[in-house]
Structures are given as C-alpha cells and as structure tokens.
Write an enzyme that holds these catalytic residues in place. Structure first.
Site, PDB file in Angstrom:
ATOM      1  N   GLY A  13       0.818  -1.210   0.000  1.00 36.54           N
ATOM      2  CA  GLY A  13       0.000   0.000   0.000  1.00 36.54           C
ATOM      3  C   GLY A  13       0.849   1.256   0.000  1.00 36.54           C
ATOM      4  O   GLY A  13       2.079   1.204   0.124  1.00 36.54           O
ATOM      5  N   ASP A  14       0.189   2.392  -0.201  1.00 37.44           N
ATOM      6  CA  ASP A  14       0.831   3.706  -0.189  1.00 37.44           C
ATOM      7  C   ASP A  14       1.927   3.851  -1.243  1.00 37.44           C
ATOM      8  O   ASP A  14       2.887   4.596  -1.057  1.00 37.44           O
ATOM      9  CB  ASP A  14       1.419   4.012   1.207  1.00 37.44           C
ATOM     10  CG  ASP A  14       0.358   3.958   2.284  1.00 37.44           C
ATOM     11  OD1 ASP A  14      -0.807   4.288   1.970  1.00 37.44           O
ATOM     12  OD2 ASP A  14       0.690   3.588   3.417  1.00 37.44           O
ATOM     13  N   GLU A  15       1.774   3.157  -2.348  1.00 35.09           N
ATOM     14  CA  GLU A  15       2.783   3.227  -3.412  1.00 35.09           C
ATOM     15  C   GLU A  15       2.713   4.557  -4.170  1.00 35.09           C
ATOM     16  O   GLU A  15       3.670   4.946  -4.846  1.00 35.09           O
ATOM     17  CB  GLU A  15       2.574   2.077  -4.417  1.00 35.09           C
ATOM     18  CG  GLU A  15       2.794   0.688  -3.849  1.00 35.09           C
ATOM     19  CD  GLU A  15       1.515   0.104  -3.243  1.00 35.09           C
ATOM     20  OE1 GLU A  15       0.517   0.833  -3.118  1.00 35.09           O
ATOM     21  OE2 GLU A  15       1.533  -1.086  -2.884  1.00 35.09           O
ATOM     22  N   GLY A  16       1.542   5.221  -4.097  1.00 31.04           N
ATOM     23  CA  GLY A  16       1.359   6.463  -4.852  1.00 31.04           C
ATOM     24  C   GLY A  16       0.242   6.311  -5.879  1.00 31.04           C
ATOM     25  O   GLY A  16       0.225   6.986  -6.906  1.00 31.04           O
ATOM     26  N   LYS A  17      -0.728   5.437  -5.572  1.00 29.19           N
ATOM     27  CA  LYS A  17      -1.816   5.168  -6.514  1.00 29.19           C
ATOM     28  C   LYS A  17      -2.622   6.430  -6.812  1.00 29.19           C
ATOM     29  O   LYS A  17      -3.001   6.679  -7.948  1.00 29.19           O
ATOM     30  CB  LYS A  17      -2.748   4.074  -5.949  1.00 29.19           C
ATOM     31  CG  LYS A  17      -2.025   2.756  -5.726  1.00 29.19           C
ATOM     32  CD  LYS A  17      -2.905   1.749  -5.020  1.00 29.19           C
ATOM     33  CE  LYS A  17      -3.186   2.096  -3.568  1.00 29.19           C
ATOM     34  NZ  LYS A  17      -2.044   1.975  -2.654  1.00 29.19           N
ATOM     35  N   GLY A  41      -5.805   5.806   1.881  1.00 32.76           N
ATOM     36  CA  GLY A  41      -5.540   7.244   1.896  1.00 32.76           C
ATOM     37  C   GLY A  41      -4.726   7.544   0.659  1.00 32.76           C
ATOM     38  O   GLY A  41      -3.557   7.173   0.586  1.00 32.76           O
ATOM     39  N   HIS A  42      -5.347   8.146  -0.340  1.00 35.92           N
ATOM     40  CA  HIS A  42      -4.672   8.405  -1.609  1.00 35.92           C
ATOM     41  C   HIS A  42      -4.396   9.899  -1.740  1.00 35.92           C
ATOM     42  O   HIS A  42      -5.331  10.698  -1.825  1.00 35.92           O
ATOM     43  CB  HIS A  42      -5.523   7.897  -2.777  1.00 35.92           C
ATOM     44  CG  HIS A  42      -5.707   6.400  -2.762  1.00 35.92           C
ATOM     45  ND1 HIS A  42      -6.415   5.716  -3.703  1.00 35.92           N
ATOM     46  CD2 HIS A  42      -5.234   5.450  -1.901  1.00 35.92           C
ATOM     47  CE1 HIS A  42      -6.380   4.412  -3.426  1.00 35.92           C
ATOM     48  NE2 HIS A  42      -5.680   4.244  -2.338  1.00 35.92           N
ATOM     49  N   GLN A 224      -5.007  -0.191  -1.121  1.00 38.74           N
ATOM     50  CA  GLN A 224      -4.044  -1.073  -0.445  1.00 38.74           C
ATOM     51  C   GLN A 224      -3.011  -1.580  -1.472  1.00 38.74           C
ATOM     52  O   GLN A 224      -2.794  -0.937  -2.477  1.00 38.74           O
ATOM     53  CB  GLN A 224      -4.741  -2.230   0.269  1.00 38.74           C
ATOM     54  CG  GLN A 224      -5.553  -1.812   1.491  1.00 38.74           C
ATOM     55  CD  GLN A 224      -6.896  -1.208   1.155  1.00 38.74           C
ATOM     56  OE1 GLN A 224      -7.703  -1.799   0.475  1.00 38.74           O
ATOM     57  NE2 GLN A 224      -7.159  -0.020   1.653  1.00 38.74           N
ATOM     58  N   ARG A 305       5.461   5.002   8.895  1.00 32.00           N
ATOM     59  CA  ARG A 305       5.508   3.766   8.105  1.00 32.00           C
ATOM     60  C   ARG A 305       6.852   3.082   8.332  1.00 32.00           C
ATOM     61  O   ARG A 305       7.871   3.753   8.463  1.00 32.00           O
ATOM     62  CB  ARG A 305       5.343   4.090   6.616  1.00 32.00           C
ATOM     63  CG  ARG A 305       3.964   4.631   6.274  1.00 32.00           C
ATOM     64  CD  ARG A 305       3.861   5.026   4.788  1.00 32.00           C
ATOM     65  NE  ARG A 305       2.564   5.617   4.485  1.00 32.00           N
ATOM     66  CZ  ARG A 305       2.369   6.561   3.557  1.00 32.00           C
ATOM     67  NH1 ARG A 305       3.385   7.028   2.841  1.00 32.00           N
ATOM     68  NH2 ARG A 305       1.160   7.039   3.350  1.00 32.00           N
ATOM     69  N   LYS A 331       8.656   7.692  -6.304  1.00 34.06           N
ATOM     70  CA  LYS A 331       9.528   8.178  -5.232  1.00 34.06           C
ATOM     71  C   LYS A 331      11.010   7.920  -5.454  1.00 34.06           C
ATOM     72  O   LYS A 331      11.767   7.731  -4.495  1.00 34.06           O
ATOM     73  CB  LYS A 331       9.061   7.612  -3.886  1.00 34.06           C
ATOM     74  CG  LYS A 331       7.597   7.972  -3.589  1.00 34.06           C
ATOM     75  CD  LYS A 331       7.166   7.676  -2.186  1.00 34.06           C
ATOM     76  CE  LYS A 331       7.164   8.906  -1.330  1.00 34.06           C
ATOM     77  NZ  LYS A 331       6.388   8.793  -0.083  1.00 34.06           N
ATOM     78  N   SER A 332      11.442   7.918  -6.724  1.00 34.08           N
ATOM     79  CA  SER A 332      12.872   7.765  -7.035  1.00 34.08           C
ATOM     80  C   SER A 332      13.665   8.880  -6.363  1.00 34.08           C
ATOM     81  O   SER A 332      14.782   8.678  -5.908  1.00 34.08           O
ATOM     82  CB  SER A 332      13.113   7.866  -8.535  1.00 34.08           C
ATOM     83  OG  SER A 332      12.012   7.429  -9.255  1.00 34.08           O
ATOM     84  N   ASP A 333      13.044  10.073  -6.286  1.00 33.28           N
ATOM     85  CA  ASP A 333      13.721  11.250  -5.726  1.00 33.28           C
ATOM     86  C   ASP A 333      14.093  11.064  -4.247  1.00 33.28           C
ATOM     87  O   ASP A 333      15.032  11.704  -3.761  1.00 33.28           O
ATOM     88  CB  ASP A 333      12.819  12.483  -5.861  1.00 33.28           C
ATOM     89  CG  ASP A 333      11.445  12.247  -5.242  1.00 33.28           C
ATOM     90  OD1 ASP A 333      10.748  11.321  -5.686  1.00 33.28           O
ATOM     91  OD2 ASP A 333      11.085  12.965  -4.286  1.00 33.28           O
TER      92      ASP A 333
END
Ligand code: GDP
Ligand code: IMO
Ligand code: MG
Length: 423
Positions: A13-17, A41-42, A224, A305, A331-333
């Site tokens: 979850g929370d990958e950035g969907k 939570g998106h 999720q 997290r 989130k490569s940055d």
C-alpha cells in the site's frame, strides 16, 4: 474487445496510486474504485493544493471524468460525506460526477467499535488495522447480513440497522470491550446516509459494462497493495478484500476478459504500516532517512511507516499475481542521496535460498540476500524526461525490468502531478 485498465499497488500500500490515477485520468472518461474503503488514503498534489482521498476515486478533480464507487468497496457514510464536502470547496460538483454502487456494503458505527475490540483482544498479535471498520464490514458481507447502499432507500432501513447493531453490541460485549460511545457518530451517520440517498445510486455492473461496450475509456483504481490481499498477502496481516487484479472483476462486475492494461505501481524502496512480515525492513539510519525524506507517515492514520529496501522477490510475486503489463516506479527522488542502494534478490530461509514469496513468511524467519547498486547521488526531482535521468538510476530501472519482465513506463520524481516522467 473493449477493456477496462487497472491501476494497483504492488507492495504493502501507499505506493502512490492516488497520484498516478490523477496523472493518468486525462486519458480516461471514468475512474472506478473496486475494493477497500476508508482504510485507503490516496494523496494528490496539484496547483499548490493537496488532498487525501479515502473513498472517492482519484479522478474526481479532472473536468471530463466521471467516478464510480464500485460494489466491492465498503462505505462509511460519515467519512464519505466529509470527503465530498472537502472536494466541493474546490468548486467541484461531486454529486454530478459521482455514482455509488447499490451493492456496496456499509460500514456501521458499530463496525468501527468491533474493529477496535477485535484488535484489543488480539493484544500483541494485533494486525495494526486502520480501525475504520473494514474487517467487520467485510465479515458481515461474507456472512450475508450486511447492509448495502441500495438498502438506504428501503422503508425499513432503520429497523435493519437496529437489528444488525444489536448483534454487534452482543459481540462487542463478549470481547469485554466497554470504553465507547457511538451516540454522536451514529446521529451523524444517519444524517450522512440521508444525504447520500440523494446521490446517483446505481447498478454499477450494468453501467460499467454498457460504458465499456460503448467505447468509454475506464480506469479501475485499486486500494491497499498486493501483499495486503486477503488470499495472497501476508495473512493474517492483511486487509479483508482482494486487492489483486482479480478484485476488479468482482468489485466492479466485469468479466476477466474485459481487463486491459494492468499498471502495477511500486516505490523505488518499500514501506509497510501495521504489523506483519517485511523481509527488507531497515531499523538503521538508512531506514530513518527513507522515512524522513519520503515523508513516510500514514495518509489515513498518521502512523510512521516502516521502511526498507526494494524487495524484488515480493515484487516479482506481485507482478505475477496481477499480470501487470506496465510498471510505474514512484519516489525515485527519495533515494537521491544514497551512496549504495540495495535490492533483495532472494530469501534465506531454513538454510535454503528461495526466490519466491513463501506461505511461511514471518517477522523473523527470512534473511534477505541483497544485490548492491551505486546510488545516483543527484537530484532527479527536476528531471522531466527519461534521458535526463542519471545513468545509475537508469541501470536500477533496467534491472527491475529484466527481473520482472515488465516495462517501467512512468517514473515519478516528486509528489506533484507535474513531477512525472513518461517513457
Ligand atoms: P497511495 O495510498 O498509494 O495513493 O499513496 P499515499 O498517498 O498513501 O502515499 C504516497 C505518498 O507519497 C503521498 O504523500 C504522495 O504525495 C507521495 N508521493 C507520490 N509520488 C511521489 C514521488 O514520486 N516522490 C515523492 N517524494 N513523493 C511522492
Ligand atoms: P492505501 O490504499 C497501507 C494496512 C493496515 C493494516 C492492514 C489491515 O492508502 O494504499 P485494515 O484497516 O484494512 O483492517 O488494516 O492493512 N492498510 C494499509 N496500509 N495503505 C493502505 O491503503 C492500507 N489500508 C490498510 O495498516 O496493517
Ligand atoms: Mg495511502
């Protein structure tokens, strides 16, 4: 055949969907959520504003896109109305742009209390639920006595509610859970139910099939992540729905042959909130650095997290289980300033090295085998084309593509809509 595309998370979850759905939405006429509920939570960032969506699909901010809350979703009317009011402050006519499935199950105030009571009873082995009532609401759905969105229009809705509430109170009492008062929440809940009854409450399966046949571009938005799937995730430390691609069929009412592109989203590293196995978890400075730079605090609960290196074993499992056709790296940055970056390529377990995600995975029985990569040590957040990315990051991406067998088609370099590289 005309198809429905899917966006879903490949990790915990929370990958950035939310960001990805918002970015992809100009290409779609309908965005539909197919499972989960306000445990999600998106986050969306654009034009200097930020929003966190829990139940409303992330296509809501785009002019030409209609949104559907599918039958596979569980709805808390209070949270949904709260969210709608916030979106309306942006001048968006949510009522005109949102349809809600008749078959979506409702989260009652007592479901939330039951969630808390169940977790309290579990003690140390608690799941780390978001306590939004998700598990108990899906339990009632499977037990065939849940209340559904379509029921709010029935004359005996209140009686049905009281009947179910009474059963919940017995369960809560049997768990020895006492410290609660739902009076205020319940009053608000009924108010919100009344308001939602005036929304477009639909047979979403008929609607979606008609629209796809008519050639409308439809995007299904997952909540999720794959490793929280109730069947294939790290059970029992999972959520209560099918987060995998298969959930799109049951959560929207489309046939498997209607599934088109499957966009699998992953972070360049890993995070997890709540309890359960996390083989690459870091407890050192690197883990803290990922948490601080990545602002890894829950969008729904604010909990810190857990953080760790990218887990290729788990990622390959998730790509396989979803049939992901395209990958999106987020989130490569956050990893701009690491000398060395590690990727887990195998698990040492019981004296053997394995390269699949095992049923037996626990908190402490897997030792990750790492491959090291040279960090890119430069700020990629200003890059807007793939060519501008440093070679070390391109090598990292190439490795992921080779291992998973799927192309990385988007690289996200910041939370804003604009901080996105399409290949
Ligand atoms: P979701 O649940 O999958 O939609 O993800 P969340 O919104 O819970 O968590 C992702 C977080 O990362 C949010 O705060 C996003 O704004 C942020 N985010 C998304 N993409 C990027 C990115 O490429 N870089 C950075 N630094 N943050 C990102
Ligand atoms: P999005 O859509 C991350 C986790 C909880 C807990 C477990 C069960 O934002 O990616 P639940 O409330 O479903 O009973 O919690 O699942 N969890 C999530 N973790 N992102 C989410 O959603 C999550 N939704 C639930 O932390 O470990
Ligand atoms: Mg989230």
């Amino acid at each position: 055949m005309k198809k429905v595309d899917v966006v879903l998370g490949l990790q915990w979850g929370d990958e950035g969907k939310g960001k990805v759905v918002d970015v992809l939405t100009p290409d779609y006429e309908i965005v539909a959520r197919f499972q989960g509920g306000p445990n999600a939570g998106h986050s969306l960032h654009f034009d200097g504003d930020s929003f966190v969506l829990h139940t409303v699909p992330s296509g809501i901010f785009r002019d030409k896109t209609d949104n559907i809350i599918g039958n596979g979703v569980v709805i808390d009317p209070v949270i949904l109305m709260d969210e709608i009011s916030q979106i309306e402050t942006k001048g968006i006519d949510v009522k005109a742009k949102l349809k809600i499935a008749k078959r979506a199950n409702l989260i009652l105030p007592t479901h939330r209390i039951l969630d808390a009571a169940n977790e309290a009873a579990k003690g140390k082995s608690k799941i780390g639920s978001t306590l939004k009532g998700i598990g108990p609401a899906y339990t009632d759905k499977a037990a065939r006595h849940g209340l559904r969105m379509g029921d709010v229009l029935l004359p005996d809705f209140k009686e049905r509610y009281e009947h179910l509430k009474k059963a919940h109170l017995v369960q809560i009492e049997s768990l020895g859970y006492k410290d609660f008062d739902i009076t205020e929440y319940e009053a608000k809940w009924f108010e919100c139910v009344k308001t939602l009854a005036g929304f477009d409450i639909v047979d979403n399966e008929v609607l979606v099939n008609k629209e796809v046949e008519a050639g409308k571009a439809i995007l299904a938005e997952g909540a999720q992540g794959s490793l929280l799937d109730v069947d294939f995730g790290t059970y029992p430390f999972v959520t209560s729905s099918n987060t995998l691609c298969a959930g799109v069929c049951t959560g929207l009412g489309i046939a498997p042959s209607r599934v088109g592109e499957v966009f699998g989203i992953f972070k360049a590293y890993c995070t997890r909130v709540g309890s359960g196995p996390f083989p690459t978890e870091l407890f050192d400075e690197d883990g803290e650095k990922l948490r601080q730079i990545g602002h890894e605090f829950g969008a729904t609960t604010g909990r810190p997290r857990r953080t760790g290196w990218l887990d290729m074993v788990a990622l390959k499992y998730a790509v396989m289980m979803n049939g992901a056709t395209k990958l999106i790296m987020m989130k490569s940055d956050v990893m701009n300033d690491f000398d060395t970056i590690k990727v887990c390529v195998g698990y040492e377990m019981d004296g053997k090295t394995i390269d699949w995600f095992p049923y037996e995975a626990k908190d402490d029985n897997i030792k990750p085998v790492y491959k090291e990569f040279k960090g890119w040590k430069s700020d990629v957040s200003k890059c807007r084309s793939y060519d501008e990315l440093p070679q070390e990051l391109k090598d990292y991406i190439k490795f992921i593509e080779t291992e998973t067998g799927a192309p990385v088609t988007i690289v996200s370099v910041g939370p804003d809509r604009s901080e996105t590289i399409f290949r």
